[in-house]
Design a protein around this motif. Structure first.
Motif, mmCIF file in Angstrom:
data_model
loop_
_atom_site.group_PDB
_atom_site.id
_atom_site.type_symbol
_atom_site.label_atom_id
_atom_site.label_comp_id
_atom_site.label_asym_id
_atom_site.label_seq_id
_atom_site.Cartn_x
_atom_site.Cartn_y
_atom_site.Cartn_z
ATOM 1 N N ILE A 16 0.953 -1.132 0.314
ATOM 2 C CA ILE A 16 -0.168 0.039 0.112
ATOM 3 C C ILE A 16 0.839 1.391 0.002
ATOM 4 N N SER A 17 2.060 1.163 0.719
ATOM 5 C CA SER A 17 2.732 2.342 0.689
ATOM 6 C C SER A 17 3.416 2.662 -0.888
ATOM 7 N N ASN A 18 4.042 1.518 -1.198
ATOM 8 C CA ASN A 18 4.390 1.681 -2.446
ATOM 9 C C ASN A 18 3.464 2.063 -3.666
ATOM 10 N N PHE A 19 2.263 1.717 -3.478
ATOM 11 C CA PHE A 19 1.153 2.092 -4.212
ATOM 12 C C PHE A 19 0.644 3.595 -4.364
ATOM 13 N N ILE A 20 0.852 4.145 -2.763
ATOM 14 C CA ILE A 20 0.550 5.471 -2.842
ATOM 15 C C ILE A 20 1.776 6.259 -3.423
ATOM 16 N N LYS A 21 3.005 5.831 -3.060
ATOM 17 C CA LYS A 21 4.202 6.540 -3.938
ATOM 18 C C LYS A 21 4.012 6.570 -5.370
ATOM 19 N N VAL A 22 3.617 5.366 -6.017
ATOM 20 C CA VAL A 22 3.553 5.338 -7.436
ATOM 21 C C VAL A 22 2.467 6.350 -7.974
ATOM 22 N N TRP A 23 1.457 6.409 -7.101
ATOM 23 C CA TRP A 23 0.363 7.478 -7.757
ATOM 24 C C TRP A 23 0.731 8.903 -7.560
ATOM 25 N N ILE A 24 1.646 9.085 -6.373
ATOM 26 C CA ILE A 24 1.854 10.354 -6.167
ATOM 27 C C ILE A 24 3.004 10.912 -7.344
ATOM 28 N N PHE A 57 6.579 5.885 -16.511
ATOM 29 C CA PHE A 57 5.284 4.982 -16.432
ATOM 30 C C PHE A 57 5.384 3.695 -16.800
ATOM 31 N N PHE A 58 6.325 3.363 -17.687
ATOM 32 C CA PHE A 58 6.689 2.049 -17.856
ATOM 33 C C PHE A 58 7.550 1.112 -16.775
ATOM 34 N N ALA A 59 8.125 2.077 -15.870
ATOM 35 C CA ALA A 59 8.932 1.380 -14.877
ATOM 36 C C ALA A 59 8.195 1.492 -13.564
ATOM 37 N N LEU A 60 7.200 2.272 -13.409
ATOM 38 C CA LEU A 60 6.711 2.400 -11.914
ATOM 39 C C LEU A 60 5.824 1.009 -11.654
ATOM 40 N N PRO A 61 5.320 0.410 -12.486
ATOM 41 C CA PRO A 61 4.446 -0.759 -12.099
ATOM 42 C C PRO A 61 5.350 -1.987 -11.569
ATOM 43 N N LEU A 62 6.494 -1.815 -11.965
ATOM 44 C CA LEU A 62 7.614 -2.861 -11.409
ATOM 45 C C LEU A 62 7.773 -2.735 -9.850
ATOM 46 N N LYS A 63 7.511 -1.448 -9.287
ATOM 47 C CA LYS A 63 7.161 -1.164 -7.871
ATOM 48 C C LYS A 63 6.199 -2.167 -7.016
ATOM 49 N N LEU A 64 5.279 -2.561 -7.671
ATOM 50 C CA LEU A 64 3.973 -3.395 -7.137
ATOM 51 C C LEU A 64 4.310 -4.763 -7.633
ATOM 52 N N HIS A 65 3.805 -5.526 -6.464
ATOM 53 C CA HIS A 65 3.618 -6.845 -6.770
ATOM 54 C C HIS A 65 2.210 -7.605 -6.672
ATOM 55 N N SER A 66 1.542 -6.960 -6.079
ATOM 56 C CA SER A 66 0.098 -7.573 -6.057
ATOM 57 C C SER A 66 -0.653 -7.851 -7.353
ATOM 58 N N ALA A 67 -1.365 -8.821 -7.270
ATOM 59 C CA ALA A 67 -2.365 -8.894 -8.626
ATOM 60 C C ALA A 67 -3.349 -7.863 -8.769
ATOM 61 N N ASN A 68 -3.674 -7.342 -7.463
ATOM 62 C CA ASN A 68 -5.002 -6.328 -7.845
ATOM 63 C C ASN A 68 -4.204 -4.717 -7.989
ATOM 64 N N LEU A 69 -3.640 -4.508 -7.056
ATOM 65 C CA LEU A 69 -3.036 -3.076 -7.271
ATOM 66 C C LEU A 69 -1.931 -3.030 -8.471
ATOM 67 N N GLY A 70 -1.055 -4.101 -8.668
ATOM 68 C CA GLY A 70 -0.125 -4.025 -9.582
ATOM 69 C C GLY A 70 -0.769 -4.041 -10.937
ATOM 70 N N ALA A 71 -1.637 -5.111 -11.221
ATOM 71 C CA ALA A 71 -2.118 -5.214 -12.563
ATOM 72 C C ALA A 71 -2.938 -3.978 -13.019
ATOM 73 N N ASN A 72 -3.723 -3.545 -12.136
ATOM 74 C CA ASN A 72 -4.519 -2.441 -12.602
ATOM 75 C C ASN A 72 -3.870 -1.076 -12.805
ATOM 76 N N THR A 73 -2.777 -0.885 -11.932
ATOM 77 C CA THR A 73 -1.788 0.180 -12.196
ATOM 78 C C THR A 73 -1.038 0.340 -13.439
ATOM 79 N N ALA A 74 -0.569 -1.084 -13.550
ATOM 80 C CA ALA A 74 0.147 -1.041 -15.026
ATOM 81 C C ALA A 74 -0.849 -0.860 -16.102
ATOM 82 N N PHE A 75 -1.902 -1.321 -15.899
ATOM 83 C CA PHE A 75 -2.908 -1.093 -17.044
ATOM 84 C C PHE A 75 -3.118 0.518 -17.422
#
Length: 401
Positions: A16-24, A57-75
Motif C-alpha cells: 500500500i505504501s508503494n502504491f501511494i508513492k507510485v500514484w503520487i 510510467f513503464f517502470a513504475l508498475p515494477l514497484k508493485l507486486h500484488s495482483a490487484n493493485l499492480g495489474a490495474n496500475t500497470a494497465f
C-alpha cells in the motif's frame, strides 16, 4: 528454475505504501505534462519533453507486486496514460482538449474516461466545408473533428449513430447488470476454491469468465469514481461481446472498448493514412489492422510480465497475431463479396464466440493461469480481511474515546 514464477515477498503495508508513492509520482508527472505543454509546442519538441514521463510510467508498475493493485496500475499508466500522452505530444487525443482543467487532465490521462459533448445540430461551418473539400482528394478522409475515418466505424458507431452514446435511460439496467456480474464473480471465486477437484478444462472456462467479469467491473468502477468526483461522463467498456457476429464486430465494437479507443487514434489511423498513399483506400485497412493487433499483442505481453515477472512465452502474441490474420481474411472476403453474402446471425454468432473462446482457452487463458492471478488475488483478499479486522476495532475505540 526455468518456467517457475517467482513472487517477491511483500507485506500489505509495504504494498500500500508503494502504491501511494507510485500514484503520487503519476500525479506529479502529469502535472508536469499539463503545464509544460503551455510552453512547449506540439510535435517533436513536446514529444521529447514527454518521453521521460513515458519511460517512468513503464517502470513504475515494477514497484508493485500484488495482483490487484499492480495489474490495474500497470494497465492504467503503462498502457492508457502512455498512449494518451503520445497522442497529446502531437496535440491529438482526449488530452488535447483546450478547456481541460488540471484535475480533468489527470483523470482522463489515467482512467478510461473522456469528455464527450453532443452539440445541437447546426448548419455546416466553414471548417466543415473545408474538410469536405479536403476529403475529395485526401487518401484518408477526415470527420468533423479532423480525425481519420474509413470503412470500419469507430466502436459503437452503426448506421450513423453517435459514436460515443451517453449512458442515460439504460442507467438502471446497467446497474442491475453489474450487480448480477458482481454476484457471479463472487460465486465463481467460491467455485475456484475447489479448483484442485475440478477438471483442468473446467478451470479454464471458469478463469475465462472471471477475467471477463472482473475486467468489466474494474474498468467501470474506475470510470465511475472519476465521474462521481469530477463530473465526467462514463463510457461503456463492453458492448455485449457474446452477441458478436464477426471478428470485426467483436474487436471493433464490443470487446474492451477502452483499448479499442486507445489503439485506433494512436496506431490504426496513422498506419491507415500512410498505407493509403501506397495501396489506395480500398486495401489500406489491412496493414493498419495487422499493426494494431501487433501493438496490442506486445502491450498484453508487457502487462502479463508486470503480473508474473517471468519471461514471456509469446503465446499472447500468437493469439493476437492469429486473430489479426483472421480479421484480415474476413475483411478481404467482405470487400470481394461486397457484403452480398452474409451468414445468418443464428450461425455467425456461435461461430464467432466459439472461435474467440476456443483460441482464448488455447493461447490466452493458460498464460493467465501461469501467473496465478486468481490464487494471488484470494491471498490478497485474505490479507486485506485480516488487516481490516485488526485495524477497524482500534479505530472505533479511538473514535468512541
Amino acid at each position: 528454475m526455468e518456467g517457475e514464477i517467482y513472487y517477491p515477498s511483500y507485506t500489505l503495508e509495504r504494498e500500500i505504501s508503494n502504491f501511494i508513492k507510485v500514484w503520487i509520482s503519476v500525479v506529479v508527472s502529469l502535472c508536469y505534462c499539463y503545464f509544460s505543454a503551455k510552453f512547449i509546442p506540439k510535435g517533436m519538441p513536446r514529444l521529447f519533453s514527454i518521453i521521460p514521463i513515458v519511460s517512468l510510467f513503464f517502470a513504475l508498475p515494477l514497484k508493485l507486486h500484488s495482483a490487484n493493485l499492480g495489474a490495474n496500475t500497470a494497465f492504467f499508466i503503462a498502457w492508457l496514460s502512455n498512449f494518451k500522452l503520445l497522442l497529446f505530444a502531437f496535440d491529438k487525443g482526449p488530452l488535447s482538449h483546450p478547456s481541460l482543467s488540471l484535475p480533468h487532465f489527470i483523470a482522463i490521462a489515467c482512467f478510461p474516461i473522456r469528455i464527450r459533448q453532443d452539440p445541437p445540430p447546426k448548419s455546416p461551418s466553414n471548417h466543415e466545408k473545408s474538410l469536405k473539400s479536403q476529403n475529395r482528394n485526401h487518401p484518408c478522409p477526415l470527420d468533423q473533428d479532423g480525425h481519420n475515418s474509413q470503412d470500419v466505424p469507430p466502436p459503437n458507431c452503426r448506421n450513423g449513430e453517435n459514436p460515443h452514446p451517453r449512458i442515460t435511460q439504460k442507467g438502471r439496467t446497467s446497474i442491475r447488470n453489474y450487480a448480477i456480474k458482481g454476484v457471479l464473480v463472487a460465486l465463481l471465486f467460491r467455485v475456484y476454491n475447489y479448483s484442485d477437484h475440478i477438471h483442468p478444462k473446467a478451470n479454464l472456462v471458469i478463469s475465462g469468465f472471471l477475467m471477463y467479469f472482473m475486467l468489466e467491473i474494474i474498468l467501470t468502477n474506475a470510470a465511475f469514481v472519476a465521474r462521481a468526483i469530477l463530473g465526467l461522463e462514463l463510457e461503456p467498456q463492453f458492448n455485449e461481446p457474446y452477441l458478436s457476429t464477426s471478428l470485426q464486430d467483436f474487436w471493433g465494437r464490443r470487446w474492451n472498448l477502452v483499448v479499442s479507443r486507445t489503439l485506433r487514434p494512436s496506431v490504426y489511423d496513422p498506419v491507415l493514412c500512410i498505407s493509403a498513399r501506397f495501396m489506395g483506400r480500398k486495401w489500406a485497412q489491412l496493414p493498419a489492422v495487422v499493426c494494431t493487433f501487433l501493438v496490442s499483442a506486445l502491450m498484453h505481453e508487457l502487462i502479463f510480465y508486470y503480473m508474473g515477472r517471468t519471461r514471456p512465452t509469446w503465446e499472447i502474441t500468437w493469439f493476437f497475431l492469429l486473430h489479426g490474420a483472421c480479421l484480415v481474411v474476413e475483411i478481404v472476403i467482405k470487400k470481394v463479396a461486397k457484403d452480398r453474402y452474409r451468414l445468418p446471425r443464428v450461425i455467425a454468432m456461435p461461430m464467432t464466440v466459439g472461435f474467440v473462446m476456443g483460441t482464448g482457452f488455447w493461447l490466452f487463458i493458460p498464460q493467465l493461469l501461469r501467473c496465478k492471478v486468481a490464487a494471488r488475488a484470494f491471498e490478497e483478499y485474505a490479507l486485506l480481511g485480516a488487516f481490516v479486522k485488526e485495524v477497524v476495532p482500534g479505530v472505533v475505540k479511538l473514535t468512541i474515546q
